[in-house]
Write an enzyme that holds these catalytic residues in place. Structure first.
Site, PDB file in Angstrom:
ATOM      1  N   HIS A 147       0.845  -1.205   0.000  1.00  0.00           N
ATOM      2  CA  HIS A 147       0.000   0.000   0.000  1.00  0.00           C
ATOM      3  C   HIS A 147       0.879   1.253   0.000  1.00  0.00           C
ATOM      4  O   HIS A 147       2.078   1.175   0.275  1.00  0.00           O
ATOM      5  CB  HIS A 147      -0.915   0.028   1.229  1.00  0.00           C
ATOM      6  CG  HIS A 147      -2.116  -0.869   1.118  1.00  0.00           C
ATOM      7  ND1 HIS A 147      -2.070  -2.204   1.461  1.00  0.00           N
ATOM      8  CD2 HIS A 147      -3.383  -0.628   0.676  1.00  0.00           C
ATOM      9  CE1 HIS A 147      -3.263  -2.746   1.251  1.00  0.00           C
ATOM     10  NE2 HIS A 147      -4.087  -1.815   0.772  1.00  0.00           N
ATOM     11  N   LYS A 151      -0.628   4.803   4.559  1.00  0.00           N
ATOM     12  CA  LYS A 151      -1.504   3.832   5.248  1.00  0.00           C
ATOM     13  C   LYS A 151      -0.970   3.555   6.642  1.00  0.00           C
ATOM     14  O   LYS A 151       0.216   3.277   6.822  1.00  0.00           O
ATOM     15  CB  LYS A 151      -1.605   2.534   4.442  1.00  0.00           C
ATOM     16  CG  LYS A 151      -2.582   1.544   5.072  1.00  0.00           C
ATOM     17  CD  LYS A 151      -3.006   0.470   4.119  1.00  0.00           C
ATOM     18  CE  LYS A 151      -3.935  -0.537   4.779  1.00  0.00           C
ATOM     19  NZ  LYS A 151      -5.210   0.053   5.178  1.00  0.00           N
TER      20      LYS A 151
HETATM   21  P1  NAD Z   1      -7.613   9.551   5.147  1.00  0.00           P
HETATM   22  O1  NAD Z   1      -6.619   9.700   6.256  1.00  0.00           O
HETATM   23  O2  NAD Z   1      -7.306  10.128   3.806  1.00  0.00           O
HETATM   24  O3  NAD Z   1      -9.036  10.146   5.614  1.00  0.00           O
HETATM   25  C1  NAD Z   1      -9.536   9.969   6.931  1.00  0.00           C
HETATM   26  C2  NAD Z   1     -10.840  10.749   7.102  1.00  0.00           C
HETATM   27  O4  NAD Z   1     -11.283  10.563   8.473  1.00  0.00           O
HETATM   28  C3  NAD Z   1     -10.724  12.254   6.887  1.00  0.00           C
HETATM   29  O5  NAD Z   1     -11.906  12.747   6.259  1.00  0.00           O
HETATM   30  C4  NAD Z   1     -10.660  12.830   8.308  1.00  0.00           C
HETATM   31  O6  NAD Z   1     -11.216  14.144   8.398  1.00  0.00           O
HETATM   32  C5  NAD Z   1     -11.541  11.843   9.042  1.00  0.00           C
HETATM   33  N1  NAD Z   1     -11.197  11.826  10.482  1.00  0.00           N
HETATM   34  C6  NAD Z   1      -9.977  11.586  11.020  1.00  0.00           C
HETATM   35  N2  NAD Z   1     -10.038  11.698  12.364  1.00  0.00           N
HETATM   36  C7  NAD Z   1     -11.309  12.013  12.659  1.00  0.00           C
HETATM   37  C8  NAD Z   1     -12.008  12.236  13.888  1.00  0.00           C
HETATM   38  N3  NAD Z   1     -11.390  12.150  15.077  1.00  0.00           N
HETATM   39  N4  NAD Z   1     -13.344  12.493  13.798  1.00  0.00           N
HETATM   40  C9  NAD Z   1     -13.969  12.546  12.609  1.00  0.00           C
HETATM   41  N5  NAD Z   1     -13.367  12.342  11.424  1.00  0.00           N
HETATM   42  C10 NAD Z   1     -12.054  12.083  11.459  1.00  0.00           C
HETATM   43  O7  NAD Z   1      -7.872   7.969   5.024  1.00  0.00           O
HETATM   44  P2  NAD Z   1      -8.388   7.146   3.744  1.00  0.00           P
HETATM   45  O8  NAD Z   1      -7.239   6.723   2.913  1.00  0.00           O
HETATM   46  O9  NAD Z   1      -9.562   7.857   3.126  1.00  0.00           O
HETATM   47  O10 NAD Z   1      -8.889   5.810   4.458  1.00  0.00           O
HETATM   48  C11 NAD Z   1      -9.882   5.854   5.476  1.00  0.00           C
HETATM   49  C12 NAD Z   1     -10.050   4.458   6.065  1.00  0.00           C
HETATM   50  O11 NAD Z   1     -10.568   3.584   5.065  1.00  0.00           O
HETATM   51  C13 NAD Z   1      -8.733   3.821   6.536  1.00  0.00           C
HETATM   52  O12 NAD Z   1      -9.004   3.055   7.696  1.00  0.00           O
HETATM   53  C14 NAD Z   1      -8.338   2.928   5.371  1.00  0.00           C
HETATM   54  O13 NAD Z   1      -7.513   1.844   5.747  1.00  0.00           O
HETATM   55  C15 NAD Z   1      -9.708   2.449   4.934  1.00  0.00           C
HETATM   56  N6  NAD Z   1      -9.845   1.988   3.537  1.00  0.00           N
HETATM   57  C16 NAD Z   1     -10.720   0.980   3.342  1.00  0.00           C
HETATM   58  C17 NAD Z   1     -10.977   0.536   2.059  1.00  0.00           C
HETATM   59  C18 NAD Z   1     -12.005  -0.545   1.857  1.00  0.00           C
HETATM   60  O14 NAD Z   1     -12.321  -0.928   0.704  1.00  0.00           O
HETATM   61  N7  NAD Z   1     -12.592  -1.049   2.938  1.00  0.00           N
HETATM   62  C19 NAD Z   1     -10.326   1.107   0.974  1.00  0.00           C
HETATM   63  C20 NAD Z   1      -9.435   2.152   1.200  1.00  0.00           C
HETATM   64  C21 NAD Z   1      -9.207   2.596   2.502  1.00  0.00           C
END
Ligand code: NAD
Length: 241
Positions: A147, A151
């Protein structure tokens, strides 16, 4: 056409959240009512839709929450979905056992679907891995995931979910993780025995597959009875439809 489901996107400013918002117009069954993020400036949404995380409790009525945030933001999101009796879809990885238990408890009150990966390819891969593990008793299994450097959790949630499918088939997987550049997500599995190897791999080249998957699953989940649903349930529903 039936009335669209009111949607709250939690984690709207993140890499995934931004793709959810961008692809939403492809899903007329969903109607955005709130986009929640730690910082809401720059979301580019019409007045009133962006909601800072500290005001989550003030969210307008919604029937579905899609959460792609971080473990520290997850508890409040799940609690609000339960309080509002709304369907809850989450892709947030790195959850601790207590949070997985909270999901199961919530599923007694609302429909819940958490998945480490929302791509159709990985849902099918998970079935193949279980089948291979069952057919290859005693073989070594290594799961290698790559990744992007931002991440936070390792092994990835997808690697662990594929490992759980392998364990259900009797294998004992080992894990290795690479963090490099801007890799969206790659999973490579090797079953090895004396004289032969079987390899299975999935490569995501765009986050849009996860975002589209989550939006499609959300539209499918909203209005279903309370329970813990899986991507396999969704795929099976698609096959039947
Ligand atoms: P990112 O860091 O780009 O975004 C995180 C988001 O969470 C932001 O909008 C931020 O404002 C919000 N956030 C952070 N702390 C917060 C808080 N205390 N209160 C409210 N909101 C808060 O992360 P990303 O790359 O978009 O990934 C997000 C999650 O999704 C991760 O856990 C990642 O591993 C997971 N993910 C899952 C899949 C899937 O298919 N299941 C795919 C990609 C990523």
């Amino acid at each position: 056409m039936s009335t669209p489901v009111d949607l709250l996107v939690h984690g709207a400013s993140g890499r995934m959240g931004q793709r959810l918002l961008a692809l939403l117009p492809e899903f007329p069954a969903l109607h955005l009512v709130a986009a929640v993020a730690r910082r809401t400036s720059g979301l580019g949404l019409p007045e009133g839709l962006a909601l800072p995380a500290e005001r989550l409790a003030e969210a307008p009525a919604f029937g579905l929450m899609i959460d792609f945030s971080l473990p520290e933001a997850f508890d409040a999101a799940l609690a609000l979905a339960v309080a509002r009796r709304a369907a809850f879809v989450s892709g947030t990885t790195g959850l601790v056992p207590r949070q997985r238990e909270a999901l199961e408890a919530a599923a007694r009150q609302v429909p819940v679907l958490w998945a480490a990966n929302f791509s159709l390819g990985v849902a099918v891969l998970s079935e193949l891995v279980e089948q291979a593990a069952r057919a290859l008793p005693g073989w070594d299994l290594d799961i290698v995931e790559s990744h992007h450097v931002h991440k936070q959790d390792a092994p990835s949630g997808t690697a662990l979910a594929l490992g759980a499918a392998a364990e259900a088939g009797g294998a004992r997987p080992r894990y290795a993780s690479l963090r490099a550049g801007d890799i969206v997500g790659e999973h490579w599995l090797q079953f090895a025995s004396a004289g032969e190897r079987l390899e299975l791999a999935h490569r995501a080249t765009s986050r849009d597959i996860f975002a589209r998957g989550a939006l499609a699953v959300g539209a499918w989940l909203a209005g279903r009875p309370p329970g813990c649903y899986t991507m396999r349930d969704w795929v099976a529903g698609k096959r039947r439809a």
